[in-house]
Scaffold this motif. Sequence first.
Motif, mmCIF file in Angstrom:
data_model
loop_
_atom_site.group_PDB
_atom_site.id
_atom_site.type_symbol
_atom_site.label_atom_id
_atom_site.label_comp_id
_atom_site.label_asym_id
_atom_site.label_seq_id
_atom_site.Cartn_x
_atom_site.Cartn_y
_atom_site.Cartn_z
ATOM 1 N N GLY A 164 0.788 -1.217 0.000
ATOM 2 C CA GLY A 164 0.000 0.000 0.000
ATOM 3 C C GLY A 164 0.824 1.272 0.000
ATOM 4 N N GLN A 165 2.137 1.153 0.090
ATOM 5 C CA GLN A 165 3.005 2.320 0.083
ATOM 6 C C GLN A 165 3.391 2.640 -1.356
ATOM 7 O OE1 GLN A 165 6.590 1.825 2.371
ATOM 8 N NE2 GLN A 165 7.154 3.991 2.259
ATOM 9 N N GLY A 166 2.955 3.811 -1.821
ATOM 10 C CA GLY A 166 3.176 4.168 -3.217
ATOM 11 C C GLY A 166 4.427 4.982 -3.423
ATOM 12 N N ALA A 167 4.475 5.680 -4.560
ATOM 13 C CA ALA A 167 5.651 6.461 -4.934
ATOM 14 C C ALA A 167 5.740 7.741 -4.112
ATOM 15 C CB ALA A 167 5.599 6.793 -6.422
ATOM 16 N N SER A 168 6.971 8.168 -3.843
ATOM 17 C CA SER A 168 7.184 9.387 -3.075
ATOM 18 C C SER A 168 8.655 9.773 -3.158
ATOM 19 C CB SER A 168 6.788 9.196 -1.603
ATOM 20 O OG SER A 168 7.632 8.234 -0.981
ATOM 21 N N THR A 169 8.968 10.991 -2.732
ATOM 22 C CA THR A 169 10.360 11.407 -2.570
ATOM 23 C C THR A 169 10.823 10.963 -1.193
ATOM 24 O OG1 THR A 169 10.211 13.297 -4.071
ATOM 25 C CG2 THR A 169 11.927 13.367 -2.389
ATOM 26 N N GLU A 170 11.849 10.121 -1.156
ATOM 27 C CA GLU A 170 12.328 9.615 0.135
ATOM 28 C C GLU A 170 13.302 10.580 0.803
ATOM 29 O OE1 GLU A 170 14.680 5.805 2.023
ATOM 30 O OE2 GLU A 170 15.368 6.780 0.220
ATOM 31 N N GLN A 171 14.235 11.139 0.016
ATOM 32 C CA GLN A 171 15.224 12.040 0.603
ATOM 33 C C GLN A 171 15.916 12.859 -0.468
ATOM 34 O OE1 GLN A 171 19.233 10.111 1.677
ATOM 35 N NE2 GLN A 171 17.828 8.361 1.892
ATOM 36 N N VAL A 195 21.389 15.722 4.632
ATOM 37 C CA VAL A 195 20.380 14.765 4.172
ATOM 38 C C VAL A 195 19.026 15.209 4.698
ATOM 39 C CG1 VAL A 195 19.719 12.347 4.039
ATOM 40 C CG2 VAL A 195 22.137 12.961 4.318
ATOM 41 N N VAL A 196 18.076 15.396 3.808
ATOM 42 C CA VAL A 196 16.741 15.865 4.172
ATOM 43 C C VAL A 196 15.717 14.808 3.790
ATOM 44 C CG1 VAL A 196 14.993 17.656 3.849
ATOM 45 C CG2 VAL A 196 17.433 18.262 3.828
ATOM 46 N N PHE A 197 14.878 14.411 4.763
ATOM 47 C CA PHE A 197 13.819 13.435 4.548
ATOM 48 C C PHE A 197 12.472 14.149 4.614
ATOM 49 C CE2 PHE A 197 17.402 11.268 6.464
ATOM 50 C CZ PHE A 197 17.510 10.076 5.766
ATOM 51 N N PRO A 198 11.825 14.403 3.475
ATOM 52 C CA PRO A 198 10.510 15.055 3.498
ATOM 53 C C PRO A 198 9.479 14.164 4.193
ATOM 54 C CG PRO A 198 11.466 15.083 1.294
ATOM 55 C CD PRO A 198 12.282 14.124 2.105
ATOM 56 N N ARG A 199 8.604 14.791 5.010
ATOM 57 C CA ARG A 199 7.595 14.016 5.737
ATOM 58 C C ARG A 199 6.206 14.654 5.635
ATOM 59 N NH1 ARG A 199 9.824 12.353 11.562
ATOM 60 N NH2 ARG A 199 9.914 14.616 11.839
ATOM 61 N N GLY A 200 5.912 15.188 4.457
ATOM 62 C CA GLY A 200 4.575 15.723 4.233
ATOM 63 C C GLY A 200 4.274 16.920 5.116
ATOM 64 N N GLU A 201 3.181 16.838 5.875
ATOM 65 C CA GLU A 201 2.761 17.957 6.711
ATOM 66 C C GLU A 201 3.625 18.104 7.952
ATOM 67 O OE1 GLU A 201 -1.346 17.433 7.575
ATOM 68 O OE2 GLU A 201 -2.007 17.733 5.492
ATOM 69 N N ARG A 202 4.335 17.057 8.333
ATOM 70 C CA ARG A 202 5.245 17.155 9.479
ATOM 71 C C ARG A 202 6.550 17.812 9.070
ATOM 72 N NH1 ARG A 202 6.212 11.423 11.770
ATOM 73 N NH2 ARG A 202 6.283 10.913 9.529
ATOM 74 N N SER A 203 7.311 18.254 10.055
ATOM 75 C CA SER A 203 8.614 18.861 9.760
ATOM 76 C C SER A 203 9.535 17.834 9.112
ATOM 77 C CB SER A 203 9.254 19.373 11.060
ATOM 78 O OG SER A 203 8.453 20.365 11.660
ATOM 79 N N ASP A 204 10.344 18.294 8.156
ATOM 80 C CA ASP A 204 11.311 17.398 7.531
ATOM 81 C C ASP A 204 12.293 16.870 8.573
ATOM 82 O OD1 ASP A 204 10.107 18.046 5.157
ATOM 83 O OD2 ASP A 204 11.671 19.462 4.532
ATOM 84 N N ARG A 205 12.740 15.647 8.386
ATOM 85 C CA ARG A 205 13.812 15.095 9.227
ATOM 86 C C ARG A 205 15.140 15.402 8.552
ATOM 87 N NH1 ARG A 205 14.142 8.895 9.741
ATOM 88 N NH2 ARG A 205 16.188 9.115 8.775
ATOM 89 N N ILE A 206 16.114 15.851 9.314
ATOM 90 C CA ILE A 206 17.392 16.291 8.765
ATOM 91 C C ILE A 206 18.541 15.573 9.459
ATOM 92 C CG2 ILE A 206 18.948 18.261 8.457
ATOM 93 C CD1 ILE A 206 16.463 20.041 8.348
ATOM 94 N N SER A 207 19.499 15.089 8.660
ATOM 95 C CA SER A 207 20.713 14.488 9.192
ATOM 96 C C SER A 207 21.921 15.281 8.700
ATOM 97 C CB SER A 207 20.847 13.024 8.758
ATOM 98 O OG SER A 207 19.851 12.215 9.356
#
Length: 218
Positions: A164-171, A195-207
């Motif tokens: 059920g997990q479709g296409a998206s930008t992972e990082q 490294v930036v992990f987009p998370r939609g409406e939540r804040s991006d995760r950054i490493s």
Amino acid sequence: MTRLSVSSALLLAALVAAWQPSKALAAEEDTQFWLMTFATGEVADGTTLTVDGSQRWRSDGRGGDQQTLRFNIDRQLAKGLRVGGGMMVLDAGGLTELRPHQQITLTRGRFESRTRLEERFFDGADRMELRLRQRILYTQPIARGWRATLNGEWFALLQGRNSGQGASTEQWRAQIAVVHRLDKRLEVGAGYWLVVFPRGERSDRISHVPLTTITWHF
């Protein structure tokens, strides 16, 4: 003290400072440190083998430390055109990922474009994950035996590992690095990855990833 010794000391101090954990970092941010080693050389006319391994120190909140081992074979088809493929084995916290890949690399002057397709197999996953990586790299000589590199890379999930997990930008990744050739066979380098992990409406995760590299040419 030689100019090289001073430069090395300053570079090491900057990396150590960047690696120190900070209480001011938001919960969505972390700092890692990667050590990457490469052995690369021509094994036949127009065919290059590269074997690399890495140790990635990460916090428990990011899944703990990782270790990787990968090989890649590239074949020169024409001027500025290479095709290749290989396999990575990645271990983190006792869980293993197998990652075969195929890639096409185009070069023109100091620019390089690499398109890589990865099939990722995880312990306990519903299915194979399919990921596309597109990287643009620029290399700039800065002194005799020294060069700087700048690259950006987009990671796209074409199929997630869970049903059920479709296409998206992972990082997204952006990297700057400096490399020094010590002699005919050995190079060392240091750099920084954002490294930036987009998370939609939540804040991006950054490493934040300071890293060092060692490359042996056989």
